[in-house]
Design a protein around this motif. Structure first.
Motif, mmCIF file in Angstrom:
data_model
loop_
_atom_site.group_PDB
_atom_site.id
_atom_site.type_symbol
_atom_site.label_atom_id
_atom_site.label_comp_id
_atom_site.label_asym_id
_atom_site.label_seq_id
_atom_site.Cartn_x
_atom_site.Cartn_y
_atom_site.Cartn_z
ATOM 1 N N MET A 4 0.822 -1.212 0.000
ATOM 2 C CA MET A 4 0.000 0.000 0.000
ATOM 3 C C MET A 4 0.850 1.253 0.000
ATOM 4 S SD MET A 4 -3.206 -0.696 2.580
ATOM 5 C CE MET A 4 -4.627 -1.616 1.949
ATOM 6 N N LEU A 5 0.312 2.276 -0.631
ATOM 7 C CA LEU A 5 0.829 3.632 -0.499
ATOM 8 C C LEU A 5 -0.255 4.428 0.208
ATOM 9 C CD1 LEU A 5 2.672 6.075 -1.000
ATOM 10 C CD2 LEU A 5 1.747 6.202 -3.337
ATOM 11 N N ILE A 6 0.073 4.910 1.410
ATOM 12 C CA ILE A 6 -0.870 5.662 2.235
ATOM 13 C C ILE A 6 -0.479 7.135 2.218
ATOM 14 C CG2 ILE A 6 -1.829 5.962 4.554
ATOM 15 C CD1 ILE A 6 -2.536 3.266 3.528
ATOM 16 N N ARG A 7 -1.439 7.995 1.938
ATOM 17 C CA ARG A 7 -1.225 9.449 2.017
ATOM 18 C C ARG A 7 -2.405 10.069 2.753
ATOM 19 N NH1 ARG A 7 4.002 10.577 1.594
ATOM 20 N NH2 ARG A 7 4.887 10.395 -0.508
ATOM 21 N N ASP A 58 -3.521 2.652 12.193
ATOM 22 C CA ASP A 58 -3.309 2.581 13.638
ATOM 23 C C ASP A 58 -1.835 2.797 13.991
ATOM 24 O OD1 ASP A 58 -4.834 2.175 16.062
ATOM 25 O OD2 ASP A 58 -3.593 0.413 16.402
ATOM 26 N N MET A 59 -0.935 2.431 13.062
ATOM 27 C CA MET A 59 0.495 2.640 13.268
ATOM 28 C C MET A 59 0.931 4.058 12.901
ATOM 29 S SD MET A 59 1.762 -1.052 11.706
ATOM 30 C CE MET A 59 3.512 -0.694 11.757
ATOM 31 N N ASP A 60 -0.044 4.897 12.458
ATOM 32 C CA ASP A 60 0.220 6.283 12.065
ATOM 33 C C ASP A 60 1.148 6.342 10.853
ATOM 34 O OD1 ASP A 60 -0.146 9.035 12.272
ATOM 35 O OD2 ASP A 60 1.607 9.311 13.567
ATOM 36 N N TRP A 61 0.900 5.444 9.900
ATOM 37 C CA TRP A 61 1.786 5.293 8.745
ATOM 38 C C TRP A 61 1.451 6.279 7.639
ATOM 39 C CZ3 TRP A 61 5.762 2.134 9.533
ATOM 40 C CH2 TRP A 61 6.639 1.932 8.465
ATOM 41 N N ASP A 62 2.483 6.741 6.964
ATOM 42 C CA ASP A 62 2.323 7.542 5.750
ATOM 43 C C ASP A 62 3.464 7.157 4.810
ATOM 44 O OD1 ASP A 62 0.711 10.010 4.655
ATOM 45 O OD2 ASP A 62 2.804 10.378 4.111
ATOM 46 N N GLY A 63 3.112 6.735 3.596
ATOM 47 C CA GLY A 63 4.121 6.273 2.653
ATOM 48 C C GLY A 63 3.835 4.849 2.236
#
Length: 386
Positions: A210-213, A258-263
């Motif tokens: 995944m790419l999360i933004r 939940d892990m506060d991920w971005d990217g």
């Protein structure tokens, strides 16, 4: 958009992951440069790499060298590939962010992926199934592992130790068949350096990338491992693009949020073939080894990680080529040799599977018609070492 104004530095371009990132960016017209640490590094040999430099092993000297080349090449974006290099760049993040955009998580977030105990704790908190796992760190605590169903898998929950401490457990993962064998393996290690002990789940690995933004999924891709090395469970050496499973997509998204991920990240599951259920294994908070599978199928994670770092960036399409198969020829050859050696009765089916994978539709992790030099050099260097 004129990407020529926004060059990228890849630290480091040694591996297939680094090479894949260079190719993904370069094919879209982005100027790409790389650091490297090995003389047979793949990235510097790519036609898409405009310049490279050797990164010294000494921490402070390496950081100084990176900053010098950021200024020399007017770099605007930096991508770190390995866990060690992400942590190294994060150690001077405050200074680097004054010079360029960093396309990897800050260290406190990154720790949630590289520390498997933290990852599994996040998963349990939001009710994602995980294998039964224990973390003995003393001789007395080893006895608690009797409750686990054997065989079990040993792997380090974290590779971080006090300064000057040498890690004694050298395996990425190790399968242990009995409690008595577990006692012998752990008993040979210093207390406080034991790997985590996790129930073994048979079946094949499935990865959701995944790419999360901004909390939203910008790009998603799912693949399964057709063959792994080591054969009993390891890295994917032959992988297939899959139709996304809505349940796994939802679990992966919820976990990363939940892990506060971005990217970018790849959430790895394992399918228990007996029950049809999935269990979370780990999160790769960096580019993953089977990245070429996603790229061949049309999910260009490196480019879109870069592109979505700009304000008001366009977004990628979510469709990709389901059923595409990609292969690490070197890794698949290791799989064949290990399978024949461990189980001679399976030799003929293994040889047949290996040979039939040489079909025209198969893509390769390293070989590319538009960029042949890294694969050729890789083959020659392996041949010279053999």
């Amino acid at each position: 958009m004129d990407f020529q104004k926004y060059p990228v530095l890849v630290v480091a371009g040694d591996t297939i992951m680094g090479l894949s990132v260079i190719r993904s960016l370069g094919r879209c017209g982005v100027p790409v440069y790389c650091a490297y640490t090995q003389k047979d590094a793949l990235g510097p040999r790519s036609a898409y790499c405009r310049g490279s430099f050797p990164m010294p092993p000494q921490r402070e000297v390496a950081i100084s060298s990176v900053r010098e080349h950021l200024r020399r090449w007017k770099i605007t974006h930096l991508i770190a590939i390995s866990e060690n290099h992400i942590s190294l760049m994060n150690s001077c993040r405050e200074n680097l962010e004054k010079e360029c955009t960093l396309l990897f998580p800050r260290q406190e977030v990154f720790e949630r992926a590289i520390r498997k105990d933290l990852t599994l704790a996040f998963a349990r908190r939001i009710a994602i199934p995980v294998p039964e796992t224990l973390y003995p760190q003393t001789r007395a605590a080893i006895d608690e592992c009797r409750v686990l169903k054997f065989p079990v898998i040993l792997k380090m929950a974290s590779h971080q130790f006090p300064l000057g401490t040498i890690a004694m457990f050298q395996h990425k993962c190790l399968r242990v068949e009995t409690f008595e064998e577990l006692e012998r393996v752990l008993g040979a290690l210093p207390e406080g350096q034991y790997p985590m002990v996790q129930e073994y789940i048979s079946g094949k690995g499935v990865g959701v990338s995944m790419l999360i933004r901004g909390g939203k999924v910008v790009l998603a891709f799912q693949h399964r491992r057709i063959r792994e090395f080591p054969p009993e469970g390891g890295i994917g050496v032959v992988c297939e693009a899959m139709q996304p499973d809505p349940k796994l997509l939802d679990q992966s998204h919820r976990l990363l949020i939940d892990m506060d991920w971005d990217g970018i990240a790849m959430v790895e599951f394992r399918l228990d073939e007996a029950t049809g259920s999935y269990a979370l294994m780990e999160v790769n908070g960096r580019f993953w080894g089977s990245l070429p599978t996603a790229m061949h199928a049309g999910a260009a994670f490196p480019f879109w990680l870069y592109r979505t770092s700009f304000p008001d960036a366009s977004l990628p399409g979510r469709q990709y080529r389901v059923g595409l198969v990609a292969r690490s020829l070197a890794g698949d050859t290791k799989w064949l040799l290990a399978t024949v050696r461990q189980n001679p009765s399976a030799a003929l089916p293994a040889i047949a599977a290996y040979i039939t994978s040489f079909r025209p539709s198969t893509r390769y992790f390293t070989w590319a018609l538009d960029d042949p030099k890294p694969a050729i050099n890789n083959f020659l260097s392996r041949f010279m070492r053999s």
